[in-house]
Design an enzyme around this catalytic site. Structure first.
Site, mmCIF file in Angstrom:
data_model
loop_
_atom_site.group_PDB
_atom_site.id
_atom_site.type_symbol
_atom_site.label_atom_id
_atom_site.label_comp_id
_atom_site.label_asym_id
_atom_site.label_seq_id
_atom_site.Cartn_x
_atom_site.Cartn_y
_atom_site.Cartn_z
ATOM 1 N N SER A 280 1.023 -1.032 -0.055
ATOM 2 C CA SER A 280 -0.131 -0.217 -0.073
ATOM 3 C C SER A 280 1.136 1.206 -0.874
ATOM 4 O O SER A 280 0.845 1.751 0.948
ATOM 5 C CB SER A 280 -0.874 -0.272 0.873
ATOM 6 O OG SER A 280 -0.006 -0.622 1.977
ATOM 7 N N ALA A 331 -12.969 9.902 -1.177
ATOM 8 C CA ALA A 331 -14.498 10.115 -1.565
ATOM 9 C C ALA A 331 -15.379 11.364 -1.924
ATOM 10 O O ALA A 331 -15.571 11.566 -2.241
ATOM 11 C CB ALA A 331 -14.964 8.447 -0.763
ATOM 12 N N HIS A 455 -24.116 17.466 27.446
ATOM 13 C CA HIS A 455 -23.116 16.764 28.163
ATOM 14 C C HIS A 455 -23.721 15.696 29.292
ATOM 15 O O HIS A 455 -24.554 15.649 28.978
ATOM 16 C CB HIS A 455 -22.633 17.839 29.814
ATOM 17 C CG HIS A 455 -22.307 17.366 30.712
ATOM 18 N ND1 HIS A 455 -20.905 16.891 31.087
ATOM 19 C CD2 HIS A 455 -21.935 16.799 31.873
ATOM 20 C CE1 HIS A 455 -20.303 16.056 31.868
ATOM 21 N NE2 HIS A 455 -21.193 15.968 32.614
#
Ligand code: FAD
Ligand code: NAI
Length: 476
Positions: A280, A331, A455
């Site tokens: 890769s 993408a 929260h």
């Protein structure tokens, strides 16, 4: 207009192409999309690299492998005992394939819904015709189409390492890395980039002993240094072996293994044998079979289609988007360009802001960022303020049992405008969106610091990092 005459023909049905086709159809054009990808049954599989051998299947396997790892280790901390834990890799891979198919089918449905004509085959320029272009489609569909506007969205392929061609059995590209049929005992990965780290994580989590060999002496050079350092520490702790500064030499295939000879960072000769090897080392643009020569399409020296800032090629009416042109191979970048091109064809002012494209590496913890890194700001001589907040000090992260990492803000020292936000931590991929929106609206760190965040939530770490820019974190 005959049924083979279109306003817009899009060549390639990945995120750049299929989105461009849909947006053009929404704008009232008669649109065709040509894509050659077939699934194992020979049926059309639009969605490109992203859907078939990229974003979607990798994230499916990352999720499954993370569940497996949590069941093995993390659940115990929650008081959940698991016995008889077993990996059914076949089911894991089938689940991934099902998700891919759902996405392929979803795109075909969207084409129907938006009245985009889909042609399954390879699209190639045949010549110019009546102020437009002729495109031949060959393969499962054989047609001749004409169009005034053509959008090239043919994507990219994995870069080969000379002398180590992909056979997808022992030497794997991204496609083979997503379909290893049994967990390899020893997995080698060349290239500690996005694919190397994501796929290395998948196979490590399910039991492979993973060694990553990286050519550069720095880890994740494009990532903010502080974040990359933290990520490196965490990945090594997880059990990934990452060797930086390696010079790869001969790669030799045995009957069932692959041996890599390399010089390590000290220059010492090393040799490692792996059951599988993923390579890769980046991707190359794909213009094979497009026959751009027929119309004089200009490519640069690296094979990318030459475009201007607005995705216009050297030919009137011909546009190019996504991985086949300059810019990040992502993408969402391809999609934004696809939308902008469709809108420009319609005479509108489509726009892509390249300064606010987020990056995400889907490891655990995830790494996400937008805008400038600290090292870039230093190199550009920009005066800035930095604020960081660790997830360890965030209540929700503690409840989740996922406290590694931090959020980092970089803001202009004078105006306080946010220049970059960097996160390594839980669901960084989702948290980064707030920073993207803020930067699109040219917000200051003070703006984020003064906005109410729910929260307990991980997003409070984003607010606290913004407060930290002004040295007034409340919880650290
Ligand atoms: P592609 O998706 O490559 O699509 C091009 C399509 O055109 C293909 O279907 C191809 O078959 C077809 N085609 C090519 N030539 C012709 C022709 N002449 N005629 C007809 N059809 C043709 N990006 C992200 O943003 N997030 C991620 O998580 C992510 N994960 C990834 C994981 C992996 C393992 C890989 C390899 C990539 C990943 N990417 C990710 C990158 C992302 O896949 C690409 O940036 C994106 O697919 C580019 O889209 P595209 O439309 O330009 O090209
Ligand atoms: P990459 O560019 O991310 O990483 C390649 C790595 O290989 C770099 O670290 C580089 O220094 C190293 N390298 C190059 N040549 C080498 C050599 N000869 N020996 C040793 N190391 C070498 O490329 P990768 O991982 O192949 O991915 C390609 C692209 O696909 C990414 O850049 C990204 O655009 C996209 N992608 C995006 C993902 C995401 O958004 N989460 C996931 C996967 C891929």
């Amino acid at each position: 207009m005959s049924d083979k005459q279109f306003d817009v023909v899009v060549i390639g049905g990945g995120p750049g192409g299929y989105i461009a086709a849909i947006r053009a159809a929404q704008l009232g054009f008669k649109v065709a999309c040509v894509d050659e990808w077939s699934n194992a049954a020979g049926k059309p599989a639009p969605g490109g690299t992203c859907t078939n051998v990229g974003c979607i299947p990798s994230k499916a396997l990352l999720q499954s492998s993370e569940h497996f790892e949590h069941a093995g280790h993390a659940f115990a901390d929650h008081g959940i005992k698991v016995s008889g834990l077993e990996l059914d890799l076949n089911t894991m891979l089938k689940r991934k394939d099902t998700i891919v198919k759902q996405n392929n089918d979803g795109i075909l449905f969207l084409f129907k819904k938006n009245k985009v004509s889909f042609f399954h085959g390879r699209g190639a320029f045949a010549g110019k015709a009546d102020g437009g272009y002729t495109i031949n489609v060959t393969g499962p569909s054989t047609e001749t189409l004409t169009a005034k506007n053509v959008v090239i969205a043919t994507g990219s392929n994995a870069r080969q390492l000379p002398g180590a061609e992909f056979d997808e059995k022992l030497i794997l590209s991204n496609a083979g890395a997503l379909a290893i049929e049994a967990v390899p005992g020893k997995l080698g990965v060349i290239g500690a980039g996005v694919i190397g780290l994501e796929m290395g994580s998948v196979w490590r989590r399910v039991g492979a002993d993973v060694t990553v060999l990286e050519g550069l002496p720095t880890f994740l050079g494009a990532v903010d240094e502080q974040i990359a350092k933290e990520a490196h520490k965490l990945f090594v702790k997880q059990g990934l072996t990452i060797n930086l500064g390696c010079k790869i030499g001969a790669i030799t295939k045995g009957a069932n293994d692959v041996t890599v000879e390399y010089a390590d960072s000290t220059g010492a000769a090393q040799k490692a044998t792996f059951d599988r090897l993923i390579i890769s080392i980046g991707r190359v643009p794909n213009t094979i079979g497009l026959n751009g020569e027929a119309v004089g399409l200009q490519l640069d020296e690296r094979g990318f289609v030459v475009v201007d800032d607005e995705c216009r090629t050297s030919l009137p009416g011909v546009w190019a988007v996504g991985d086949v042109v300059r810019g990040p191979m992502l993408a969402h970048k391809a999609e934004e360009e696809g939308v902008a091109v469709a809108e420009r064809i319609a005479g509108q002012h489509g726009h892509v802001n390249f300064n606010t494209i987020p990056w995400v590496i889907y490891t655990s913890p995830e790494i996400a960022w937008v805008g400038k890194t600290e090292q870039q700001l230093k190199a550009e001589g920009v005066s800035y303020k930095a604020g960081t907040f660790p997830f360890m000090a965030n209540g929700r992260a503690r409840a989740l049992g996922d406290t590694s990492g931090m959020v980092k803000f970089l803001a202009d020292a004078v105006t306080d405008e946010i220049l970059g936000v960097h996160i390594v931590g839980p669901v960084a991929s989702e948290l980064i969106s707030e920073a993207v929106v803020a930067m699109e609206f040219k917000a200051s760190s003070e703006d984020i610091a003064r906005i109410c965040h729910a929260h307990p939530s991980l997003s409070e770490a984003v607010k606290e990092a913004a407060l930290a820019v002004d040295k007034r974190s409340l919880n650290f």
